[in-house]
Motif scaffolding. Structure first.
Motif, short mmCIF file in Angstrom:
data_model
loop_
_atom_site.label_atom_id
_atom_site.label_comp_id
_atom_site.label_asym_id
_atom_site.label_seq_id
_atom_site.Cartn_x
_atom_site.Cartn_y
_atom_site.Cartn_z
N UNK A 100 -62.02 6.58 46.62
CA UNK A 100 -62.74 7.56 45.82
C UNK A 100 -62.18 7.67 44.40
N UNK A 101 -60.88 7.69 44.26
CA UNK A 101 -60.28 7.86 42.93
C UNK A 101 -60.65 6.69 42.02
N UNK B 208 -63.10 7.13 38.78
CA UNK B 208 -62.59 6.72 37.46
C UNK B 208 -63.50 5.67 36.84
N UNK B 209 -64.02 4.76 37.67
CA UNK B 209 -64.96 3.75 37.19
C UNK B 209 -66.22 4.42 36.63
N UNK C 100 -67.34 -4.61 39.89
CA UNK C 100 -66.02 -4.05 40.19
C UNK C 100 -65.97 -3.46 41.60
N UNK C 101 -67.03 -2.76 42.00
CA UNK C 101 -67.09 -2.22 43.36
C UNK C 101 -67.08 -3.36 44.38
N UNK D 258 -55.02 -4.76 48.52
CA UNK D 258 -55.19 -3.59 47.67
C UNK D 258 -55.49 -4.07 46.26
N UNK D 259 -56.71 -3.83 45.81
CA UNK D 259 -57.15 -4.29 44.49
C UNK D 259 -57.19 -3.10 43.54
N UNK D 260 -56.50 -3.21 42.43
CA UNK D 260 -56.52 -2.14 41.45
C UNK D 260 -57.84 -2.16 40.68
N UNK D 261 -58.16 -1.03 40.08
CA UNK D 261 -59.38 -0.95 39.29
C UNK D 261 -59.32 -1.89 38.10
N UNK D 262 -58.15 -2.02 37.52
CA UNK D 262 -58.00 -2.93 36.37
C UNK D 262 -58.30 -4.37 36.77
N UNK D 263 -57.79 -4.80 37.92
CA UNK D 263 -58.04 -6.16 38.40
C UNK D 263 -59.52 -6.36 38.70
N UNK D 264 -60.14 -5.36 39.33
CA UNK D 264 -61.56 -5.46 39.66
C UNK D 264 -62.41 -5.58 38.40
N UNK D 265 -62.11 -4.77 37.40
CA UNK D 265 -62.86 -4.83 36.15
C UNK D 265 -62.64 -6.17 35.44
#
Length: 326
Positions: free
Chosen positions: A26-27, A31-32, A109-110, A122-129
């Motif tokens: 969720x976080x 944030x995305x 990213x999702x 565990x994929x960080x949001x930065x890596x996904x983007x």
């Protein structure tokens, strides 16, 4: 890698899995949405509060005739030039940015985050983007092709609609002339035309829904695969699974639009900046649920059609053997 993530799921389990992933990330998802959709939502709010407050239909005093209404509309138009300019800015700039940039990259990213969960990573949001941005060209190309296909379907639908209306009009005119003194037959003719019109609209809506579901899973394919733009792959993946996807989409879509409708009614009753911001926050909370369902459904289709589970298990086995040998 969680083996339970690599099994075909029914509608109930797909919904449960989507909510589970939504809660776990969720976080990141919020944030995305905050990064991508908050500026867009604020811009929408500014348009609504300041500029795009144009009425859908101009107000017409009851005592006016249609001639007086037409003359007044020409002499005193209710839409000023600034509103029209803002409308063009919204259509030509804001919406294309949303369709061509925000939606593909955020969905990508999702997709990366969900795939990481399936693989036990565990994929960080930065890596996904970062991964989504690298494939933005393919995502954009696929989105443009998809939109052109839907627009083409729309044009065909409008042409067919106009032709049918013309045919119905001729038929109704002929029936009216032949049955000038038969009121009951005229009423039946009008009812018959109305029924045909409703059936035509139902076919149009069903056609668009069918096309969107069958072609709509192009984005994850364009992100993760190196072949094709994804529309053909989406058509292949969804073959035989239309009703299952439609059922889950209907459940989540109903929840989303009921909440959106309630917020919209609040804005109509007492439109304010607070109401607009509340609607924006609710959209940022609810939209990731739809995206997560979309991505989870894609991987479920991959499992059912292409043995994604077998490929991942074999890959995991190879990695375990390599680690043991080293």
């Amino acid at each position: 890698m969680p083996s339970d993530f690599l099994k075909p799921l029914g509608i109930g389990r797909l919904l449960d899995r989507s909510f589970q992933l939504y809660r776990n990330h969720f976080s990141k998802f919020f944030l995305l949405m905050l990064m991508f959709y908050a500026p867009f939502g604020l811009l929408q709010a500014l348009f609504q509060q300041g500029g795009l407050s144009m009425p859908v239909l101009p107000s017409v005093p009851k005592e006016w005739s249609w001639e007086e209404f037409a003359e007044n509309s020409i002499a005193n138009p209710q839409w000023d030039e600034s509103n029209v300019a803002l409308l063009f800015v919204y259509i030509l700039i804001v919406l294309p940015v949303y369709i061509c940039l925000l939606l593909p990259v955020s969905t990508g990213a999702v997709t990366v985050i969900v795939r990481g969960s399936m693989q036990g990573e565990e994929v960080t949001l930065r890596t996904a983007l970062r991964q989504a941005w690298r494939r933005w060209g393919r995502l954009l190309g696929s989105t443009i092709v998809f939109m052109m296909a839907m627009y083409g379907l729309y044009i065909v639908t409008v042409v067919v609609f106009v032709v049918l209306i013309f045919i119905f009009g001729l038929g109704f005119g002929g029936m009216t002339a032949l049955m000038e003194n038969n009121t009951s037959m005229t009423v039946l003719g009008i009812i018959g035309m109305a029924v045909l019109f409703v059936l035509f609209l139902a076919v149009v809506i069903a056609g668009f829904g069918f096309s969107i579901i069958r072609f709509g899973f192009y984005l994850p394919h364009a992100l993760l695969e190196d072949r094709g733009l994804g529309l053909k792959a989406s058509w292949h993946l969804t073959r035989g699974h239309f009703w299952r996807i439609l059922g889950g989409s209907f459940v989540l879509g109903t929840i989303y639009y009921v909440v959106s409708l309630l917020v919209g009614l609040m804005w109509v009753i007492g439109g304010s900046v607070i109401t607009t911001l509340l609607g924006m926050v609710l959209n940022m909370v609810l939209l990731p649920i739809l995206m997560t369902w979309y991505v989870v459904s894609y991987f479920d289709l991959k499992i059912r059609n292409e043995g994604y589970d077998l490929r991942r298990m074999l890959q995991q086995r190879e990695e375990q053997v390599a680690a043991h040998e080293s």
